[in-house]
Enzyme design. Structure first.
Site, PDB file in Angstrom:
ATOM      1  N   GLY A 195       5.811  -2.066   7.110  1.00  0.00           N
ATOM      2  CA  GLY A 195       7.212  -2.484   7.228  1.00  0.00           C
ATOM      3  C   GLY A 195       8.010  -1.617   8.167  1.00  0.00           C
ATOM      4  O   GLY A 195       7.576  -0.545   8.587  1.00  0.00           O
ATOM      5  N   GLU A 202       0.826  -1.208   0.000  1.00  0.00           N
ATOM      6  CA  GLU A 202       0.000   0.000   0.000  1.00  0.00           C
ATOM      7  C   GLU A 202       0.860   1.258   0.000  1.00  0.00           C
ATOM      8  O   GLU A 202       1.977   1.248   0.503  1.00  0.00           O
ATOM      9  CB  GLU A 202      -0.797   0.087   1.307  1.00  0.00           C
ATOM     10  CG  GLU A 202      -1.753  -1.020   1.540  1.00  0.00           C
ATOM     11  CD  GLU A 202      -2.451  -0.844   2.898  1.00  0.00           C
ATOM     12  OE1 GLU A 202      -3.053  -1.809   3.340  1.00  0.00           O
ATOM     13  OE2 GLU A 202      -2.382   0.254   3.486  1.00  0.00           O
ATOM     14  N   CYS A 210      -3.010   2.095   8.467  1.00  0.00           N
ATOM     15  CA  CYS A 210      -1.844   1.234   8.381  1.00  0.00           C
ATOM     16  C   CYS A 210      -2.122  -0.241   8.071  1.00  0.00           C
ATOM     17  O   CYS A 210      -2.330  -1.047   8.962  1.00  0.00           O
ATOM     18  CB  CYS A 210      -1.067   1.309   9.689  1.00  0.00           C
ATOM     19  SG  CYS A 210      -0.984   2.969  10.311  1.00  0.00           S
ATOM     20  N   SER A 240      10.520   6.600   9.908  1.00  0.00           N
ATOM     21  CA  SER A 240       9.922   6.252  11.194  1.00  0.00           C
ATOM     22  C   SER A 240      10.373   4.849  11.593  1.00  0.00           C
ATOM     23  O   SER A 240      10.278   3.914  10.802  1.00  0.00           O
ATOM     24  CB  SER A 240       8.397   6.303  11.057  1.00  0.00           C
ATOM     25  OG  SER A 240       7.782   5.928  12.258  1.00  0.00           O
ATOM     26  N   SER A 267       8.801   5.580  16.958  1.00  0.00           N
ATOM     27  CA  SER A 267       7.512   5.118  17.468  1.00  0.00           C
ATOM     28  C   SER A 267       7.715   4.711  18.915  1.00  0.00           C
ATOM     29  O   SER A 267       8.286   3.657  19.192  1.00  0.00           O
ATOM     30  CB  SER A 267       7.023   3.926  16.637  1.00  0.00           C
ATOM     31  OG  SER A 267       6.728   4.361  15.341  1.00  0.00           O
ATOM     32  N   ASN A 309      -6.244   4.407  15.115  1.00  0.00           N
ATOM     33  CA  ASN A 309      -7.217   3.901  14.150  1.00  0.00           C
ATOM     34  C   ASN A 309      -7.603   2.496  14.565  1.00  0.00           C
ATOM     35  O   ASN A 309      -6.791   1.580  14.465  1.00  0.00           O
ATOM     36  CB  ASN A 309      -6.577   3.816  12.759  1.00  0.00           C
ATOM     37  CG  ASN A 309      -6.756   5.088  11.974  1.00  0.00           C
ATOM     38  OD1 ASN A 309      -7.835   5.684  11.958  1.00  0.00           O
ATOM     39  ND2 ASN A 309      -5.694   5.516  11.321  1.00  0.00           N
ATOM     40  N   CYS A 329       4.156  -5.321  16.657  1.00  0.00           N
ATOM     41  CA  CYS A 329       3.527  -4.387  17.597  1.00  0.00           C
ATOM     42  C   CYS A 329       2.058  -4.797  17.808  1.00  0.00           C
ATOM     43  O   CYS A 329       1.345  -5.100  16.845  1.00  0.00           O
ATOM     44  CB  CYS A 329       3.611  -2.956  17.075  1.00  0.00           C
ATOM     45  SG  CYS A 329       5.309  -2.392  16.888  1.00  0.00           S
ATOM     46  N   CYS A 341      -0.893  -3.003  15.855  1.00  0.00           N
ATOM     47  CA  CYS A 341      -0.701  -2.644  14.445  1.00  0.00           C
ATOM     48  C   CYS A 341      -1.233  -3.716  13.497  1.00  0.00           C
ATOM     49  O   CYS A 341      -0.918  -4.899  13.624  1.00  0.00           O
ATOM     50  CB  CYS A 341       0.781  -2.408  14.174  1.00  0.00           C
ATOM     51  SG  CYS A 341       1.123  -1.961  12.475  1.00  0.00           S
TER      52      CYS A 341
HETATM   53  N1  SAH Z   1       7.799   0.349  11.521  1.00  0.00           N
HETATM   54  C1  SAH Z   1       7.897   1.772  11.527  1.00  0.00           C
HETATM   55  C2  SAH Z   1       7.099   2.457  10.439  1.00  0.00           C
HETATM   56  C3  SAH Z   1       5.730   1.919  10.110  1.00  0.00           C
HETATM   57  S1  SAH Z   1       4.468   2.185  11.315  1.00  0.00           S
HETATM   58  C4  SAH Z   1       7.576   2.309  12.898  1.00  0.00           C
HETATM   59  O1  SAH Z   1       7.301   1.520  13.791  1.00  0.00           O
HETATM   60  O2  SAH Z   1       7.647   3.518  13.106  1.00  0.00           O
HETATM   61  C5  SAH Z   1       4.153   3.903  11.212  1.00  0.00           C
HETATM   62  C6  SAH Z   1       3.452   4.475  12.424  1.00  0.00           C
HETATM   63  O3  SAH Z   1       2.064   4.109  12.441  1.00  0.00           O
HETATM   64  C7  SAH Z   1       4.036   3.980  13.714  1.00  0.00           C
HETATM   65  O4  SAH Z   1       4.187   5.011  14.648  1.00  0.00           O
HETATM   66  C8  SAH Z   1       2.989   2.979  14.150  1.00  0.00           C
HETATM   67  O5  SAH Z   1       3.116   2.733  15.503  1.00  0.00           O
HETATM   68  C9  SAH Z   1       1.710   3.682  13.743  1.00  0.00           C
HETATM   69  N2  SAH Z   1       0.514   2.843  13.719  1.00  0.00           N
HETATM   70  C10 SAH Z   1       0.429   1.514  13.525  1.00  0.00           C
HETATM   71  N3  SAH Z   1      -0.854   1.087  13.605  1.00  0.00           N
HETATM   72  C11 SAH Z   1      -1.605   2.192  13.847  1.00  0.00           C
HETATM   73  C12 SAH Z   1      -3.012   2.409  14.035  1.00  0.00           C
HETATM   74  N4  SAH Z   1      -3.887   1.412  13.967  1.00  0.00           N
HETATM   75  N5  SAH Z   1      -3.424   3.675  14.275  1.00  0.00           N
HETATM   76  C13 SAH Z   1      -2.550   4.704  14.306  1.00  0.00           C
HETATM   77  N6  SAH Z   1      -1.228   4.558  14.131  1.00  0.00           N
HETATM   78  C14 SAH Z   1      -0.748   3.316  13.907  1.00  0.00           C
END
Ligand code: SAH
Length: 340
Positions: free
Chosen positions: A156, A89, A330, A188, A211, A287, A113, A116
């Site tokens: 990723g 995506e 995400c 990030s 993060s 989200n 995580c 996520c």
């Molecule tokens: N792996 C990297 C980049 C991808 S995630 C990282 O961890 O930073 C990008 C961001 O989106 C991260 O801060 C992650 O924690 C956040 N994220 C993941 N799922 C989410 C959700 N459902 N709602 C809001 N932010 C989310």
């Protein structure tokens, strides 16, 4: 065969010399690819026929196919199929300051995580350099826009695909090519310390976002398994070094999860943790996704949390919300397709 979109200018210059050509041919090719945006060597009218034939045996062009596109006023979300059938995506967000593209760096993610969606589908492979570059080219062409900002916050972990991500940045930052300013690019990461150390040595003006999502090890271990390998005290210590060496301001991302990390105690702990670091905290409304039990914090809790950070001298913003209408949370679009 390799993709022409995966080669840095420096490498292309070397390859021209190896082909017995002049170095500046690489510049001409870059100009066709990234300024004039042609998609075949036959259109590169200042190259000789022989060179064009040689190039055709070495390089191919597109590798992304559009399978779906969801849009509202502010967001366009793209689902692509790669040459090997995997799906990724990319999300374009229209801000008042420009168009920002959220790029994926891997097919799936192994960081696991708890909150996520992307991480529910494990990593299949890293993305090739060209597969990241083409997300930009395709979307600029499709929407007839220019992208002003790139954030590596899609599916990723960018630092789990370090070398390809660095080449990707070199290519999009190249003044003779896409010419996206380094200060307009943000990586990030969930906090892979050895790669943060490597990144520090690159001497790039690229922004770094961490993060964080929790102010102590006990909670962060529960939300982000990576914290067991690289605990908070080590992470914070390397980040202090990073700020000292680069003089760049760090971003901390903090997702607001109801009754988990959005309490007054957490806010105060966060203040203590980040005190004295040149940074700002970006509070992110969570989200929700149907597969994961976490709930988003109420607006009231977010504002209370915000006030505590602010009163204690931290720079803090609440992220504007994008895309919940178009499954921009995400990894949702991809998992929707992968799982039917
Ligand atoms: N792996 C990297 C980049 C991808 S995630 C990282 O961890 O930073 C990008 C961001 O989106 C991260 O801060 C992650 O924690 C956040 N994220 C993941 N799922 C989410 C959700 N459902 N709602 C809001 N932010 C989310």
């Amino acid at each position: 065969m390799q993709s022409i979109y995966g080669i840095t200018l420096l490498k292309l210059e070397q390859e021209m010399l190896e082909l017995g050509e002049k170095k500046f041919k690489a510049l001409q090719i870059y100009d066709w690819l990234y300024k004039k945006r042609v998609s075949s060597f036959d259109d590169m009218s200042n190259l000789k026929k022989e060179l064009i034939s040689k190039l055709k045996t070495k390089y191919f062009f597109e590798s992304l196919k559009l399978i779906d596109k969801l849009e509202d006023e502010f967001v366009s979300k793209f689902l692509f199929k790669l040459n090997d059938g995997n799906k990724i995506e990319a999300v374009l967000m229209r801000h008042d300051y420009g168009n920002s593209l959220c790029v994926s760096t891997e097919v799936g993610c192994n960081m696991g995580c708890a909150f996520c969606e992307s991480g529910r589908l494990k990593k299949v492979r890293v993305l090739e350099v060209n597969e990241m570059v083409e997300q930009i080219l395709f979307i600029e062409n499709n929407l007839n826009i220019r992208i002003s900002h790139v954030v590596l916050m899609g599916i990723g972990e960018p630092f789990d695909n370090y070398n390809n991500v660095m080449d990707f940045i070199k290519i999009i930052n190249e003044p003779k090519g896409i010419a996206l300013g380094a200060r307009h690019i943000t990586i990030s990461t969930c906090g892979i310390i050895p790669k943060i150390k490597d990144f520090m040595k690159e001497n790039l003006q690229v922004n770094l976002a961490i993060s964080l999502h929790a102010p102590n090890n006990e909670l962060r271990n529960r939300l982000m398994p990576i914290n067991k390998a690289y605990p908070l005290e080590d992470l914070i210590s390397i980040l202090k070094e990073y700020v000292k060496k680069t003089h760049r301001r760090l971003t901390f991302e903090y997702i607001m999860l109801k009754d988990i990390n959005d309490t007054k105690e957490c806010a105060l702990e966060l203040v203590d943790l980040l005190k004295g670091i040149n940074c700002y905290v970006n509070l992110i409304p969570y989200n929700e996704t149907s597969h994961i039990e976490f709930k988003r914090s109420s607006n009231d809790s977010v504002m209370k949390f915000y006030d505590i950070l602010k009163k204690n001298g931290l720079a803090v913003t609440v992220r504007r919300e994008f895309g919940s209408k178009v499954m921009a949370a995400c990894g949702q679009l991809r998992s929707h397709y992968e799982e039917g």
